[in-house]
Design an enzyme around this catalytic site. Structure first.
Site, mmCIF file in Angstrom:
data_model
loop_
_atom_site.group_PDB
_atom_site.id
_atom_site.type_symbol
_atom_site.label_atom_id
_atom_site.label_comp_id
_atom_site.label_asym_id
_atom_site.label_seq_id
_atom_site.Cartn_x
_atom_site.Cartn_y
_atom_site.Cartn_z
ATOM 1 N N ARG A 293 0.813 -1.422 0.401
ATOM 2 C CA ARG A 293 0.361 -0.064 -0.137
ATOM 3 C C ARG A 293 1.093 1.373 0.187
ATOM 4 O O ARG A 293 0.267 2.402 -0.734
ATOM 5 C CB ARG A 293 -1.141 0.027 1.090
ATOM 6 C CG ARG A 293 -2.254 -1.082 1.039
ATOM 7 C CD ARG A 293 -2.750 -0.213 2.344
ATOM 8 N NE ARG A 293 -4.406 -0.656 1.989
ATOM 9 C CZ ARG A 293 -5.429 -1.625 2.743
ATOM 10 N NH1 ARG A 293 -5.226 -0.952 3.625
ATOM 11 N NH2 ARG A 293 -6.497 -2.093 2.588
ATOM 12 N N GLY B 146 -13.011 -3.860 2.154
ATOM 13 C CA GLY B 146 -14.135 -3.368 1.840
ATOM 14 C C GLY B 146 -14.605 -2.486 1.047
ATOM 15 O O GLY B 146 -16.033 -2.449 0.476
ATOM 16 N N GLY C 162 -8.568 -8.941 -0.237
ATOM 17 C CA GLY C 162 -7.905 -9.451 0.259
ATOM 18 C C GLY C 162 -6.924 -10.508 -0.155
ATOM 19 O O GLY C 162 -5.890 -11.280 -0.875
ATOM 20 N N LYS D 144 -18.891 -17.275 1.424
ATOM 21 C CA LYS D 144 -20.184 -17.685 1.666
ATOM 22 C C LYS D 144 -20.730 -16.483 0.775
ATOM 23 O O LYS D 144 -20.094 -15.879 0.556
ATOM 24 C CB LYS D 144 -20.294 -16.869 2.930
ATOM 25 C CG LYS D 144 -19.382 -17.832 3.941
ATOM 26 C CD LYS D 144 -19.417 -16.931 5.458
ATOM 27 C CE LYS D 144 -19.955 -18.233 6.545
ATOM 28 N NZ LYS D 144 -19.485 -17.061 7.713
HETATM 29 C C1 3PG Z 1 -8.429 -1.828 5.079
HETATM 30 O O1 3PG Z 1 -7.915 -2.313 5.506
HETATM 31 O O2 3PG Z 1 -9.570 -2.044 4.882
HETATM 32 C C2 3PG Z 1 -8.853 -0.122 5.370
HETATM 33 O O3 3PG Z 1 -7.892 0.763 6.038
HETATM 34 C C3 3PG Z 1 -10.037 0.493 5.586
HETATM 35 O O4 3PG Z 1 -10.036 0.058 7.020
HETATM 36 P P1 3PG Z 1 -11.675 -0.004 7.855
HETATM 37 O O5 3PG Z 1 -12.087 -1.696 8.022
HETATM 38 O O6 3PG Z 1 -10.697 -0.130 9.248
HETATM 39 O O7 3PG Z 1 -11.887 1.039 8.167
#
Ligand code: 3PG
Ligand code: MG
Length: 402
Positions: A42, A383, A360, A203
């Site tokens: 990152r 996310g 991920g 899932k």
């Molecule tokens: C992540 O690692 O997905 C981002 O940095 C967001 O982190 P968070 O889910 O704690 O908001």
């Protein structure tokens, strides 16, 4: 903005930054062990934004969260250990401030000359960050004159540093934010067709919105991973001891019906690699999906399925990939994921396929297959990538358009 809309935002080259204090939101939430950064992907992705601003004479102030301290000072979640790897990535010294607002921050910012860079302490040490509190956002905004948003992976959060600053300062997208939005936009908003999507992972329950959005948009959805078992079960196929969300059978059937109505082909496994235990090197056999015994579990898709998947992708011009096929963490159940990854690599290199992946597990699986650099674009977001592909408006992206 939703992923069906064209993306509108200012880019770095459209703002005048020389001599200005530029607040740059990065995602420096990187893997760390005992105070040492263990994966700098990152940092490396976002470093070009900092470097470009510094080269143009900006006084660069880097903001980020780290982990989830929930509004309290948690020393193990300090961003201080990230300052040196950031400095290495941009090729310039990085000053560090022990707080992201107040005197500690303003003192460090005031000491910056043109082209200098500072990193401020974890934004989430203040509760105002995640609540996007006006007072906290004002205090952050008061440190600079321009806001550059480069943390696509945080854009699904409506926080002070992702939304509040964009409401208070002239704003532009950083280079990695721009690259993410262009790559994901090219895959979803205006793709070269046909478009195929691989949706894998454990899932169905975590991917319902994703599947519903994709079947309405793409030409083929390839379902892999544990979630494929739920679809097989929903079609009356016995899956033995496999991971399966039996209560989602109705949901799975609704997704299939939606796909059919939209003219989207759904590719489900036709064969599977099964074992009695979930461990590396466990005795396994390959069976038709209808041949799974009561005491067996599906741990990967089989070679016939891989061939079908490869043919589907070979006939596509764009591929969106989220989620592995099998239990790729343990051998030999990584075989299908690795085989498909290599096929994607070949098709991408040959120039006929635009391949975009994210999430991920997906990134880990592609790295395991050794193809991470071969794809057209790999998002480092989790996310935020998922929500974008679900067609949801990301607050941190919407804020750029204001
Ligand atoms: C992540 O690692 O997905 C981002 O940095 C967001 O982190 P968070 O889910 O704690 O908001
Ligand atoms: Mg996270």
């Amino acid at each position: 903005m939703s992923s069906s809309q064209p993306l509108r935002f200012k880019t770095l080259d459209q703002i005048d930054v020389a001599g200005r204090v530029v607040l740059v939101r990065l995602d420096l939430n990187v893997p760390m062990k005992d105070g040492v950064v263990t994966d700098a992907t990152r940092i490396d992705r976002q470093a070009p934004t900092v470097r470009a601003l510094a080269e143009r004479g900006a006084r660069v102030v880097v903001l980020s969260h780290f982990d989830r301290p929930k509004g309290r000072i948690v020393p193990s979640m300090s961003l201080k250990p990230v300052a040196a790897p950031l400095a290495a990535a941009i090729g310039r010294p990085v000053a560090f401030a022990d707080d992201c607002i107040g005197e500690a921050a303003s003192g460090v910012v005031a000491a910056l000359g043109d082209g200098d860079v500072a990193l401020l302490e974890n934004l989430r040490f203040h509760a105002g960050e995640e609540k996007n509190e006006a007072g906290f956002a004002d205090a952050l905004a008061g440190l600079g004159q321009i806001f550059v948003s480069d943390a696509f992976s945080c854009a699904h959060r409506a926080h002070a540093s992702t939304v509040g600053l964009a409401e208070r300062l002239p704003t532009a997208a950083g280079l990695s934010m721009q690259a993410e939005l262009e790559a994901l936009g090219a895959a979803l908003a205006d793709p070269r067709r046909p478009v195929a999507a691989i949706v894998g992972g454990a899932k169905v329950s975590t991917k319902i919105d994703l599947l519903n959005n994709l079947v309405a948009r793409v030409d083929a959805v390839i379902i892999g991973g544990g979630m494929a078992n739920t679809f097989l079960h929903a079609q009356g196929i016995a899956v033995g001891k496999s991971l399966c969300e039996a209560d989602l059978a109705e949901t799975a059937r609704a997704i299939l019906a939606r796909a059919e109505a939209a003219g989207c082909r759904v590719v489900l496994p036709v064969d599977a690699v099964v074992a009695r235990e979930f461990k590396a090197g466990a005795d396994s056999r390959t069976v038709e999906v209808t041949g799974v015994a009561d005491d067996e579990m599906i741990l990967d898709v089989g070679p016939k399925t891989v061939a079908e998947v490869e043919a589907c992708i070979a006939g596509s011009k764009t591929l969106l990939w989220n989620g592995p096929f099998g239990a790729f963490e343990i051998e030999p159940f990584d075989a299908a994921t690795v085989a498909v990854a290599r096929a994607v690599e070949k098709l991408t290199r040959a120039g006929g396929l635009a391949s975009i992946a994210g999430g991920g597990d997906t990134v880990a699986a592609l790295a395991h297959a050794g193809v991470l650099d071969a794809l057209t674009y790999v998002s480092t977001a989790g996310g935020a990538f998922l929500e974008f592909c679900e067609g949801k408006e990301l607050p941190g992206v919407a804020a750029l358009a204001r």
